[in-house]
Design a protein around this motif. Structure first.
Motif, PDB file in Angstrom:
ATOM      1  N   PRO B  51       1.353  -1.288   0.266  1.00 52.01           N
ATOM      2  CA  PRO B  51       0.216  -0.369  -0.008  1.00 52.01           C
ATOM      3  C   PRO B  51       0.719   1.353   0.140  1.00 52.01           C
ATOM      4  O   PRO B  51       0.655   2.276  -0.270  1.00 52.01           O
ATOM      5  N   GLY B  52       2.084   0.829   0.428  1.00 55.05           N
ATOM      6  CA  GLY B  52       2.690   2.850   0.490  1.00 55.05           C
ATOM      7  C   GLY B  52       4.137   2.594  -0.385  1.00 55.05           C
ATOM      8  O   GLY B  52       4.086   4.020  -0.515  1.00 55.05           O
ATOM      9  N   ALA B  53       3.576   1.966  -1.043  1.00 54.39           N
ATOM     10  CA  ALA B  53       4.712   2.097  -2.388  1.00 54.39           C
ATOM     11  C   ALA B  53       4.083   2.619  -3.801  1.00 54.39           C
ATOM     12  O   ALA B  53       2.431   2.922  -3.564  1.00 54.39           O
ATOM     13  N   ASN B  54       5.070   3.270  -4.351  1.00 51.05           N
ATOM     14  CA  ASN B  54       4.117   3.894  -5.703  1.00 51.05           C
ATOM     15  C   ASN B  54       3.519   3.138  -7.437  1.00 51.05           C
ATOM     16  O   ASN B  54       2.596   3.171  -7.451  1.00 51.05           O
ATOM     17  N   GLY B  55       4.924   1.598  -6.979  1.00 47.22           N
ATOM     18  CA  GLY B  55       4.361   0.841  -7.719  1.00 47.22           C
ATOM     19  C   GLY B  55       4.839  -0.589  -6.870  1.00 47.22           C
ATOM     20  O   GLY B  55       5.768  -0.411  -6.468  1.00 47.22           O
ATOM     21  N   SER B  56       3.946  -1.637  -7.075  1.00 43.08           N
ATOM     22  CA  SER B  56       4.947  -2.640  -5.779  1.00 43.08           C
ATOM     23  C   SER B  56       3.953  -3.848  -7.099  1.00 43.08           C
ATOM     24  O   SER B  56       3.039  -4.375  -7.582  1.00 43.08           O
ATOM     25  N   ALA B  57       5.227  -5.209  -6.961  1.00 45.30           N
ATOM     26  CA  ALA B  57       4.417  -6.208  -7.302  1.00 45.30           C
ATOM     27  C   ALA B  57       5.079  -7.494  -7.358  1.00 45.30           C
ATOM     28  O   ALA B  57       6.214  -7.535  -6.747  1.00 45.30           O
ATOM     29  N   ARG B  58       4.739  -9.392  -7.384  1.00 41.61           N
ATOM     30  CA  ARG B  58       5.534 -10.077  -6.877  1.00 41.61           C
ATOM     31  C   ARG B  58       4.644 -11.022  -8.098  1.00 41.61           C
ATOM     32  O   ARG B  58       3.585 -11.665  -8.435  1.00 41.61           O
ATOM     33  N   ILE B  59       5.417 -12.336  -7.547  1.00 42.39           N
ATOM     34  CA  ILE B  59       5.419 -12.968  -9.202  1.00 42.39           C
ATOM     35  C   ILE B  59       6.311 -14.313  -7.950  1.00 42.39           C
ATOM     36  O   ILE B  59       7.232 -14.387  -6.941  1.00 42.39           O
ATOM     37  N   ALA B  60       5.279 -15.629  -8.767  1.00 38.39           N
ATOM     38  CA  ALA B  60       5.672 -17.027  -7.674  1.00 38.39           C
ATOM     39  C   ALA B  60       6.217 -17.998  -8.785  1.00 38.39           C
ATOM     40  O   ALA B  60       4.864 -17.836  -9.685  1.00 38.39           O
ATOM     41  N   LEU B  61       6.845 -18.785  -8.836  1.00 35.06           N
ATOM     42  CA  LEU B  61       7.132 -19.594  -9.887  1.00 35.06           C
ATOM     43  C   LEU B  61       6.302 -20.970  -9.462  1.00 35.06           C
ATOM     44  O   LEU B  61       6.758 -20.998  -8.390  1.00 35.06           O
ATOM     45  N   GLU B  62       7.143 -21.801 -10.196  1.00 35.62           N
ATOM     46  CA  GLU B  62       5.969 -22.903  -9.887  1.00 35.62           C
ATOM     47  C   GLU B  62       6.773 -23.784  -8.617  1.00 35.62           C
ATOM     48  O   GLU B  62       6.410 -24.782  -7.865  1.00 35.62           O
TER      49      GLU B  62
END
Lengths: 338, 369
Positions: B51-62
């Motif tokens: 919530p506090g960042a200008n942009g964020s993402a999370r990716i999880a591999l199998e």
């Protein structure tokens, strides 16, 4: 399609949660706060303070109280009046007589230390292996100097748990023709599934036969299911078959020259393809939360081959989800067909 | 050359030999049987997680590798320095100067961005900040972001102020395979969804921003439909890993496959804004594959336990190894990548419907869907 990106989802596999135990008594489950199969208890959480329950695996009763506290994170199970917590992830607990697949971690003067996915490394003494040629004699200083010619770091081996020490470290032996160095194949590890008590979840179960030969269109494939969740799939060794029934007295004929070889035989591309297929399917089975045993592997393998052939004929080979997707499709068909 | 993986690959020589023999076949049999040479491991992705960042993402591999990226922007006072424009004022003739001003009005901040306006940090569990792996990963990611020059120009506010972009990259799991591609894709997604507050002030005033977050503008602006000049919208670059085994090229190698790689190439690509191809290459780096550190297998003829004779000296052993004809013995690969293979990799990445286009459009699809 080279890349598949899915939206986030609950990562839990639901297949292993549908347990129907006959010995489960559903009549008096009063006083138990957690009953849903989908909820988990965490270490330190009070399971119940009712004195009618007995503590089982994964629980703890502090002194002078009747409170049962969970010591692991997992699902709560009750068998009549016995409460136990089945951990979500566990390491393998070695037991005498288990067939395990291990990897050499380090070489010492008189023994190797072997990773068998247990909390502690196991040891394999120099005296617990067959010497090349099957000679029976005392291990000399020369053998100690040549210890790396038998096994060196990184080598895979199949062995049996010979004894357990006080701190639960295992001592292994390979004094049988079934055991020894592994080659000509692919290693897969089902980490975290544990062995033995965790049989209901995905993982290898202790069974009558831990090694078996799979018939494929390209040739025979050997599968070694270590109780510790390490699995080795390899090309079938023909010479082993011929010398199957050798007694301890004629070991020298049985122990072939290539026992400690780290060189692969010539493997046909077709066989290599089937080996990778079996290895991938095993990983898919675990991703689906299924148990891994001989019967299941044979059924899923045959189903996957049929599916592959059909898709080739139909011309639609687009399936998302990789190994898990294939296994799910095969299991779906198997259940439909009965 | 980027550093190899710090953790030693512990695969036995027999396994390495088997893996290599399957991967050099045509078509290659990958470690995951269901995958083709150009297939990526499936992954799960989400954005706007912090919530506090200008942009964020999370990716999880199998396989359980997971990365989290947060982009944070701050307004910073620019260092006063003589700009090329100012110098041009004094030196050039008046006509050329007037022309420059015209273009300046259209391309706000063009060519004024500075490399120091983007700061990337990579954190990997079990590694110190100054360990080679995180440092090299961070510099490779920064390099690809700066290479096209468009991102840093967007951070220009006016001659006195600029945005400073902090990109914090966190790998949540131990690095099973070389995590560069995963980190780059997560960074791509985070930048793609990053928003900056809308600017209300004009020209060289002290910057004043709209405090309504809904009015914030995307760092990478989205023009609905086609833009005026027919140019595709600009996107952050993304790095793909390609490895060579014998004659084959394999994308997105897993740990076991990397252990037998002849050479590994990190190709940073962005979508082309104006050219015949759909993608362009921003930077290329070779990565030292962990296969160079694997111990060689001992052939039966040199192993006393299998009826062979151990060579008397190390020089003798070397000669015997060179003369070795059998294929079943693992020998670590030597040398780099063939030129033909590099051009082949580049072709597969940038061609119409190639890997770069697939990856960028797949990451774009997450945001839309």
């Amino acid at each position: 399609m080279p890349i598949t990106i899915l939206p986030p989802s609950a990562p839990i596999a639901t297949a292993h949660l549908k347990h129907e135990d006959s010995d489960e008594d559903m009549s008096d489950d009063d006083g138990l706060p957690i009953q849903s199969a989908t909820s988990i208890v965490t270490p330190g959480e009070t399971v119940t303070s009712d004195p009618q329950w007995m503590r089982g695996h994964g629980t703890y009763v502090p002194a002078e109280t009747t409170t049962i506290i969970s010591t692991v994170a997992g699902h709560l199970h009750k068998t009549n009046k016995l409460l136990s917590v089945q951990p979500l992830r566990a390491r393998y607990q070695p037991e005498i007589g288990d067939l395990v697949v291990g990897r050499i971690v380090s070489v010492q003067t008189k023994k190797w230390t072997v990773d068998i996915a247990a909390p502690m490394l196991a040891s394999l003494p120099l005296s617990a292996i067959n010497l090349p040629g099957g000679i029976l004699r005392r291990r000399t200083a020369v053998d100690e100097l040549n210890i790396r010619t038998f096994f060196s770091e990184g080598d895979l081996l199949v062995a049996e748990v010979q004894s357990l020490h006080g701190d639960n470290t295992a001592s292994l032996h390979t004094r049988s023709l079934k055991y020894g160095k592994l080659r000509n194949g692919l290693f897969t590890s089902l980490s975290g599934a544990g062995g033995g008590i965790l049989s209901r979840r995905g993982g290898v179960v202790r069974s009558k036969r831990q090694t078996f030969t799979l018939q494929t269109s390209a040739g025979e494939i050997d599968v070694v299911l270590g109780v510790n969740g390490y699995i080795f799939v390899s090309a079938h060794n023909k010479s082993k078959q011929d010398e199957k029934d050798v007694s301890i007295t004629s070991l020298e004929q049985g122990v072939s020259e290539t026992l400690y070889s780290s060189q692969n035989d010539e493997i046909e591309p077709g066989v290599a393809r089937e080996i990778t297929r079996v290895s991938t399917l095993v990983k898919g089975l675990v991703a689906c939360g299924r148990r891994v045993d001989e019967d299941m592997i044979v059924r899923v393998y045959e189903g996957a081959v049929d599916l592959d052939a059909e898709e080739k004929v139909m011309g639609s080979a687009d399936r998302a989800g990789g190994a898990k997707g294939v296994v799910e499709a095969v299991l779906g068909r198997l259940e439909m067909g009965g | 050359m980027a550093p190899n993986q710090p953790q030693q690959v512990t695969l036995s020589p027999a396994e390495l030999s088997f893996l290599r023999s399957t991967l050099v076949q045509s078509p290659p049999i990958r470690f995951d049987h269901t995958k083709g040479p150009k297939d990526f491991r499936s992954m799960r992705a989400e954005y706007d997680v912090l919530p506090g960042a200008n942009g964020s993402a999370r990716i999880a591999l199998e396989d359980g590798t997971e990365a989290l990226v947060g982009v944070k922007a701050e307004v910073e006072k620019s260092q006063r320095r003589p700009s090329p424009d100012a110098r041009g004022n004094t030196l050039s003739v008046a006509a050329g100067d007037a022309e420059m001003r015209d273009t300046d009005a259209e391309n706000h901040g063009k060519g004024k961005g500075q490399n120091s306006w983007i700061e990337t940090s990579v954190e990997i569990p079990g590694f110190r900040d100054d360990d080679p792996l995180p440092v090299f990963l961070a510099s490779m990611l920064t390099e690809s972001l700066l290479a096209s020059g468009e991102l840093k120009d967007r951070l220009y506010i006016n001659s006195r102020f600029h945005w400073k972009l902090y990109i914090d990259i966190l790998l949540l799991s131990p690095p099973l395979s070389y995590p560069l591609a995963l980190l780059s894709m997560t960074t791509h997604l985070a930048l793609l969804t990053s928003r900056l507050p809308a600017l209300k002030s004009e020209k060289d005033e002290d910057p004043l921003f709209d405090d309504d977050w809904d009015a914030a503008v995307f760092l990478y602006p989205k023009n609905e439909g086609k833009s005026l000049f027919g140019a595709a919208e600009d996107k952050p670059p993304v790095i793909v890993l390609a490895m060579a085994v014998g004659p084959n090229i394999i994308f997105d190698p897993c740990m076991e496959e990397l252990a037998v790689a002849d050479a590994v190439l990190a190709v940073a690509c962005a979508n082309a804004t104006s050219s015949s191809t759909r993608a362009r290459i921003v930077s290329i780096r070779t990565i030292d594959p962990p296969s160079h550190l694997t111990p060689p297998g001992v052939p039966n003829s040199m192993n006393s336990a299998t009826g062979g004779t151990v060579p008397a000296s190390s020089a003798d052993a070397l000669t015997q190894r060179e003369l070795l004809a059998t294929s079943g013995v693992w020998t670590p690969p030597r040398g780099g990548m063939k030129r033909a293979l590099i051009s082949q990799v580049v072709k597969i990445v940038v061609e119409e419907g190639g890997v770069a286009e697939e990856v960028i459009s797949a990451l774009q699809a997450i945001e839309l869907g």
